[in-house]
Design a protein around this motif. Structure first.
Motif, PDB file in Angstrom:
ATOM      1  N   CYS A  47      13.126  -4.421 -14.327  1.00  0.00           N
ATOM      2  CA  CYS A  47      12.691  -5.765 -13.931  1.00  0.00           C
ATOM      3  C   CYS A  47      11.251  -5.796 -13.426  1.00  0.00           C
ATOM      4  O   CYS A  47      10.619  -6.851 -13.459  1.00  0.00           O
ATOM      5  CB  CYS A  47      13.627  -6.354 -12.881  1.00  0.00           C
ATOM      6  N   THR A 103      21.404  -7.205 -14.190  1.00  0.00           N
ATOM      7  CA  THR A 103      20.338  -7.576 -13.262  1.00  0.00           C
ATOM      8  C   THR A 103      20.920  -8.328 -12.080  1.00  0.00           C
ATOM      9  O   THR A 103      22.034  -8.840 -12.140  1.00  0.00           O
ATOM     10  CB  THR A 103      19.293  -8.507 -13.924  1.00  0.00           C
ATOM     11  N   SER A 104      20.119  -8.368 -11.036  1.00  0.00           N
ATOM     12  CA  SER A 104      20.528  -9.180  -9.895  1.00  0.00           C
ATOM     13  C   SER A 104      19.285  -9.720  -9.207  1.00  0.00           C
ATOM     14  O   SER A 104      18.965 -10.893  -9.320  1.00  0.00           O
ATOM     15  CB  SER A 104      21.384  -8.343  -8.946  1.00  0.00           C
ATOM     16  N   CYS A 105      18.526  -8.842  -8.513  1.00  0.00           N
ATOM     17  CA  CYS A 105      17.417  -9.349  -7.697  1.00  0.00           C
ATOM     18  C   CYS A 105      16.182  -9.686  -8.530  1.00  0.00           C
ATOM     19  O   CYS A 105      15.401 -10.553  -8.172  1.00  0.00           O
ATOM     20  CB  CYS A 105      17.045  -8.328  -6.625  1.00  0.00           C
ATOM     21  N   GLY A 163      18.557  -2.334  -7.595  1.00  0.00           N
ATOM     22  CA  GLY A 163      18.991  -1.193  -8.407  1.00  0.00           C
ATOM     23  C   GLY A 163      19.850  -1.556  -9.607  1.00  0.00           C
ATOM     24  O   GLY A 163      20.216  -0.698 -10.402  1.00  0.00           O
ATOM     25  N   SER A 164      20.173  -2.844  -9.801  1.00  0.00           N
ATOM     26  CA  SER A 164      21.080  -3.227 -10.896  1.00  0.00           C
ATOM     27  C   SER A 164      20.547  -2.836 -12.270  1.00  0.00           C
ATOM     28  O   SER A 164      21.291  -2.411 -13.148  1.00  0.00           O
ATOM     29  CB  SER A 164      21.299  -4.742 -10.912  1.00  0.00           C
ATOM     30  N   CYS A 169      13.569   0.819  -5.021  1.00  0.00           N
ATOM     31  CA  CYS A 169      14.964   1.265  -4.952  1.00  0.00           C
ATOM     32  C   CYS A 169      15.225   2.656  -5.509  1.00  0.00           C
ATOM     33  O   CYS A 169      16.267   3.236  -5.201  1.00  0.00           O
ATOM     34  CB  CYS A 169      15.878   0.247  -5.652  1.00  0.00           C
ATOM     35  N   GLY A 198      13.041  -5.496  -8.116  1.00  0.00           N
ATOM     36  CA  GLY A 198      12.909  -4.063  -7.893  1.00  0.00           C
ATOM     37  C   GLY A 198      13.571  -3.575  -6.626  1.00  0.00           C
ATOM     38  O   GLY A 198      13.263  -2.485  -6.153  1.00  0.00           O
ATOM     39  N   VAL A 199      14.500  -4.361  -6.100  1.00  0.00           N
ATOM     40  CA  VAL A 199      15.093  -4.007  -4.809  1.00  0.00           C
ATOM     41  C   VAL A 199      16.534  -3.515  -4.951  1.00  0.00           C
ATOM     42  O   VAL A 199      16.940  -2.549  -4.306  1.00  0.00           O
ATOM     43  CB  VAL A 199      15.058  -5.223  -3.856  1.00  0.00           C
TER      44      VAL A 199
HETATM   45  S1  FES Z   1      17.344  -6.343 -11.000  1.00  0.00           S
HETATM   46 FE1  FES Z   1      17.290  -5.548  -8.980  1.00  0.00          FE
HETATM   47  S2  FES Z   1      16.091  -3.743  -9.226  1.00  0.00           S
HETATM   48 FE2  FES Z   1      15.950  -4.689 -11.134  1.00  0.00          FE
END
Ligand code: FES
Length: 319
Positions: A305, A267-269, A275-276, A292, A272-273
């Protein structure tokens, strides 16, 4: 759990691209190669304050030695962009591997790139790539004013495709719409359109271009999560390809339930932006709430997410 392939890099050049945008050129601390990367990619960057953000790469993608990111100082920065505006030559940062939400189509007769504001950064790398391929393309760049636009001097004089660049800096909205219509009129059903910028801007580009090239040929990169009405959310079941099953309550995300059960998800963001967290969707119908995943891949991928289910059950293959 947040995880990324980490590379330590050093800032070797800082360029003031506008009043609010700095570009940072990065090389590996261990001296190894960083590129090439696929045009349109972005990377996770952990800045001096430990805040992780995504930034688009904007140097020519075939360069092997360094990567360049452009950072807009956000007025509401909680430590991400503001801290990166303070870094100087010699500073160390941690970055992740390049990831693509946008990439150049291989089979287009013509490509139209339409950037709004800081959305120029991923499209700049795609323009370099299209030029390298000898493709037919045009790049339109819209910004509120010359002072607020990034890379203007580069786009006007130093890129090898300057003749294909159309700047709309401070241009009245109606005039811009006319320029967009004229650019779209030169396209065919085999053309592809790429846009990056504020949501309303990208919606307008999509509305203008989709009737000509088809919705599947309009590629959008969003930097900001879309607003969602969650009032009718209900629970559903997620089954992993390992056979494990989880009940997702109406007020929880798939991601939060999996993490609580020690299932590792990148995960990162978490908005939903980036893509992780995007994973394979093997069965069931998703209620997509990300910005994304391209429309053409929505039947087989899901952002854990933010997205939910329209069916009672989803079967997911973790990436
Ligand atoms: S954590 Fe960035 S799109 Fe799901």
């Amino acid at each position: 759990m947040t995880a990324m392939t980490e590379t330590r890099v050093r800032v070797v050049e800082v360029v003031r691209e506008s009043d609010v945008v700095r570009s940072l050129r990065l090389i590996r601390e261990d001296g190894g190669p960083l590129g090439p990367y696929r045009a349109g990619a972005h990377i996770d960057v952990v800045g001096p304050t430990g805040v992780l953000r995504q930034y688009s790469l904007c140097n020519p993608p075939e360069e092997a030695d360094s990567l360049t990111i452009a950072v807009k100082r956000e007025a509401s920065s909680r430590g991400g962009s503001a801290a990166l505006h303070e870094v100087a030559v010699g500073s160390s940062l941690t970055i992740g591997a390049p990831r693509n939400l946008l990439s150049v189509a291989d089979d287009a007769d013509r490509h139209l790139l339409v950037a709004g504001g800081i959305g120029i950064t991923p499209l700049l790398s795609m323009a370099y790539e299209l030029h390298r391929r000898g493709a037919d393309f045009a790049l339109h760049y819209v910004a509120r004013s010359r002072a607020e636009a990034a890379f203007v001097e580069l786009l006007e004089h130093r890129v090898p495709f300057a003749a294909r660049v159309h700047l709309h800096l401070g241009t009245p909205r109606a005039e811009r719409a006319g320029a967009l219509s004229a650019a779209v009129a030169e396209l065919s059903a085999s053309s592809h359109v790429y846009t990056c910028g504020p949501q309303g801007f990208m919606d307008a580009v999509r509305a203008a271009a989709a009737p000509v090239v088809g919705a599947g040929h309009v590629h959008v990169e969003a930097f900001v999560a879309a607003a969602v009405d969650s009032s009718a959310d209900r629970s559903f079941t997620v089954e992993l390809d390992t056979g494990e099953e989880f009940e997702i309550p109406a007020d929880r995300t798939i991601l939060s339930v999996l993490e609580e059960n020690d299932v590792e998800v990148f995960t990162s963001c978490t908005e939903g932006v980036c893509g992780s967290c995007v994973s394979g969707l093997l069965a069931g119908e998703a209620d997509h709430r990300d910005s994304c995943i391209p429309a053409s891949e929505r039947g087989e991928r899901i952002a854990l997410c933010v997205s939910r289910a329209r069916s009672d059950r989803l079967v997911i293959e973790l990436s």
